[in-house]
Design an enzyme around this catalytic site. Structure first.
Site, mmCIF file in Angstrom:
data_model
loop_
_atom_site.group_PDB
_atom_site.id
_atom_site.type_symbol
_atom_site.label_atom_id
_atom_site.label_comp_id
_atom_site.label_asym_id
_atom_site.label_seq_id
_atom_site.Cartn_x
_atom_site.Cartn_y
_atom_site.Cartn_z
ATOM 1 N N LYS A 139 0.751 -10.785 8.208
ATOM 2 C CA LYS A 139 1.272 -10.405 6.922
ATOM 3 C C LYS A 139 1.267 -11.923 6.167
ATOM 4 O O LYS A 139 0.921 -11.741 4.959
ATOM 5 C CB LYS A 139 3.011 -9.941 7.316
ATOM 6 C CG LYS A 139 3.077 -8.837 8.170
ATOM 7 C CD LYS A 139 2.525 -7.458 7.508
ATOM 8 C CE LYS A 139 3.019 -6.497 8.493
ATOM 9 N NZ LYS A 139 2.743 -6.431 9.847
ATOM 10 N N LYS A 174 9.276 -5.176 4.721
ATOM 11 C CA LYS A 174 8.451 -4.796 6.283
ATOM 12 C C LYS A 174 8.721 -6.272 7.032
ATOM 13 O O LYS A 174 9.109 -7.253 6.507
ATOM 14 C CB LYS A 174 6.784 -4.586 6.200
ATOM 15 C CG LYS A 174 6.129 -5.756 5.418
ATOM 16 C CD LYS A 174 4.738 -5.439 5.472
ATOM 17 C CE LYS A 174 4.301 -4.807 4.380
ATOM 18 N NZ LYS A 174 2.914 -4.554 4.089
ATOM 19 N N ARG A 224 -8.504 0.495 5.048
ATOM 20 C CA ARG A 224 -8.656 -0.477 6.166
ATOM 21 C C ARG A 224 -10.182 -0.910 5.958
ATOM 22 O O ARG A 224 -11.175 -0.157 6.218
ATOM 23 C CB ARG A 224 -8.406 0.093 7.403
ATOM 24 C CG ARG A 224 -9.071 -0.468 8.784
ATOM 25 C CD ARG A 224 -8.821 -2.045 8.839
ATOM 26 N NE ARG A 224 -7.225 -2.174 9.018
ATOM 27 C CZ ARG A 224 -6.458 -2.041 9.833
ATOM 28 N NH1 ARG A 224 -7.064 -1.892 11.258
ATOM 29 N NH2 ARG A 224 -5.001 -2.292 9.945
ATOM 30 N N ARG A 239 -6.250 5.637 4.437
ATOM 31 C CA ARG A 239 -5.297 6.165 5.115
ATOM 32 C C ARG A 239 -4.268 6.852 4.163
ATOM 33 O O ARG A 239 -3.519 6.176 3.486
ATOM 34 C CB ARG A 239 -4.865 5.321 6.184
ATOM 35 C CG ARG A 239 -5.725 4.710 7.223
ATOM 36 C CD ARG A 239 -5.467 3.742 7.900
ATOM 37 N NE ARG A 239 -5.515 2.507 6.932
ATOM 38 C CZ ARG A 239 -4.933 1.214 7.414
ATOM 39 N NH1 ARG A 239 -4.545 1.069 8.772
ATOM 40 N NH2 ARG A 239 -4.855 0.197 6.692
ATOM 41 N N ARG A 247 4.027 5.619 3.482
ATOM 42 C CA ARG A 247 3.087 4.867 4.589
ATOM 43 C C ARG A 247 1.738 5.619 4.917
ATOM 44 O O ARG A 247 1.861 6.805 5.314
ATOM 45 C CB ARG A 247 3.966 4.572 5.779
ATOM 46 C CG ARG A 247 5.284 3.736 5.812
ATOM 47 C CD ARG A 247 6.068 3.712 6.916
ATOM 48 N NE ARG A 247 6.560 5.012 7.347
ATOM 49 C CZ ARG A 247 6.948 5.501 8.711
ATOM 50 N NH1 ARG A 247 7.311 4.446 9.371
ATOM 51 N NH2 ARG A 247 7.327 6.708 8.873
ATOM 52 N N ASP A 287 -6.531 -4.916 5.082
ATOM 53 C CA ASP A 287 -5.842 -3.582 4.387
ATOM 54 C C ASP A 287 -5.635 -3.834 2.732
ATOM 55 O O ASP A 287 -5.212 -4.969 2.483
ATOM 56 C CB ASP A 287 -4.442 -3.329 4.935
ATOM 57 C CG ASP A 287 -4.457 -2.635 6.460
ATOM 58 O OD1 ASP A 287 -5.763 -2.439 6.778
ATOM 59 O OD2 ASP A 287 -3.594 -2.889 7.098
ATOM 60 N N GLU A 295 -2.493 -7.059 3.823
ATOM 61 C CA GLU A 295 -2.430 -7.323 5.289
ATOM 62 C C GLU A 295 -3.683 -7.761 5.726
ATOM 63 O O GLU A 295 -4.959 -7.110 5.243
ATOM 64 C CB GLU A 295 -1.797 -6.440 6.228
ATOM 65 C CG GLU A 295 -0.466 -6.045 5.986
ATOM 66 C CD GLU A 295 0.124 -5.336 7.205
ATOM 67 O OE1 GLU A 295 -0.344 -5.302 8.271
ATOM 68 O OE2 GLU A 295 1.249 -4.463 7.065
ATOM 69 N N ASN A 297 -5.409 -8.025 9.324
ATOM 70 C CA ASN A 297 -5.129 -8.020 10.618
ATOM 71 C C ASN A 297 -6.145 -8.528 11.524
ATOM 72 O O ASN A 297 -7.479 -8.114 11.397
ATOM 73 C CB ASN A 297 -5.266 -6.201 11.035
ATOM 74 C CG ASN A 297 -3.993 -5.615 10.190
ATOM 75 O OD1 ASN A 297 -3.034 -5.236 10.793
ATOM 76 N ND2 ASN A 297 -4.283 -5.112 8.984
#
Length: 338
Positions: A139, A174, A224, A239, A247, A287, A295, A297
């Site tokens: 994050k 979050k 993603r 997504r 979400r 993301d 984000e 990842n």
């Protein structure tokens, strides 16, 4: 030279092979005749100043009823108990280790990165680089690219979040160490649950959390984007949130839809690419919602199998090409860890 590849992952008997990126990597590595060594995080240890592990030789097969075997046994091992086919090795015996343990990113995870760092100093390539796994919180890492992010607040202070909400009207809150959409809240003005959400998430000002201005383009998907050694795959998995949900995470019920990268997506990748390469973050999942990175990842990015299936790709093959190149550099003495 036969490459010895170790993987640190969650229990292999519990994975969904249709969606598991670690499994895709193992299939590709096995197809290249690598020797595969399976470990869970609890198998790592230090003895006499040497990074070591309990490990098992592994074979995998793309079959839903029997996708793995230990030590060429005839039946899958469905038990967590130690078996006779388990052996102890020095991690320096491996050419490369894939660190693919899912969050939570807690102190145990950090301790494991110190063990893997010892292996790295002994000449083993670790993907991703252990020190950078510690430094690049998925994050907070986005703050290194301010031109790529939506307005964000990281704090423990409830009143600061109230001011942030007052300014932006609609926000996402979050935790800093979660995954899969866990404990993500959308908060709008006059939400009667505002205080309890903030008190619960910060544990009454004892934990930092993040707030971001809500990005309405989430309806088009949380994309993603996979990057290998700083180079993006040309397609992303968008997504899409289910009806009534904000979400898009697949674990939270989102639906995956393949999309080609846009000009903006490529621009965002260009902004982060050199930093990822510099930090040894070889396999990364970025993301993107709308025009913004939300984000980055680095622990165990997913979506390889979905994108491979949609576009007839071999993303793991691209990753193994890079790994082989870097192992070759180490063998030739071109790379020295400090």
């Amino acid at each position: 030279m036969t490459i010895k590849l170790g993987i640190v992952m969650d229990p292999i008997q519990s994975i969904n092979i249709k969606k598991d990126s670690s499994f895709a990597m193992l299939l590709e590595a096995q197809g290249r005749n690598y020797e595969l060594y399976y470990m869970e995080m609890s198998d790592l240890f230090i003895e006499n100043n040497q990074a070591r592990a309990y490990t098992k030789r592994l074979r995998v097969e793309d079959k839903s009823d029997s996708w793995y075997q230990f030590d060429n046994s005839l039946e899958p091992d469905n038990s967590l108990e130690p078996k006779q086919d388990q052996q102890t090795i020095a991690l320096s015996e491996l050419n490369v280790i894939l660190m693919r343990k899912d969050p939570p990113f807690d102190m145990e995870y950090i301790y494991a990165t110190y063990i893997l760092e010892m292996a790295e100093h002994s000449g083993t390539l670790v993907v991703n680089k252990p020190g950078s796994l510690r430094d690049a919180n998925e994050k907070l890492f986005t703050h290194q690219f301010p031109n790529c992010t939506t307005p964000t607040l990281v704090s423990r202070n409830k009143n600061q979040f109230k001011q942030f909400l007052k300014q932006h009207k609609d926000i996402i809150v979050k935790p800093l160490g979660g995954m899969g959409g866990h404990s993500i809240f959308r908060i709008q003005e006059n939400d009667p649950n505002l205080n309890v959400i903030l008190e619960t998430m910060t544990d009454h000002a004892n934990h930092y959390i993040m707030a971001q201005r809500f990005i309405p383009e989430i309806t088009q998907g949380d994309k993603r984007i996979l990057l290998i050694n700083g180079i993006p795959v040309d397609y992303a998995l968008a997504r899409i949130p289910p009806k009534g949900e904000t979400r898009g995470n697949l674990a939270a019920g989102g639906t995956g839809q393949g999309v080609p990268l846009t000009k903006r997506d490529y621009w965002l990748c260009e902004q982060v690419s050199s930093k990822l390469v510099e930090m040894g973050l070889i396999f990364v999942g970025m993301d993107v919602i709308g025009d913004y990175i939300t984000e980055i990842n680095v622990t165990s990015p997913t979506c390889i199998r979905e994108l491979d299936s949609l576009y007839n790709l071999n993303i793991s093959g691209l990753l193994m090409d890079v790994i082989e190149e870097k192992i070759g550099e180490r063998e030739s003495g071109a790379v020295i860890e400090h």
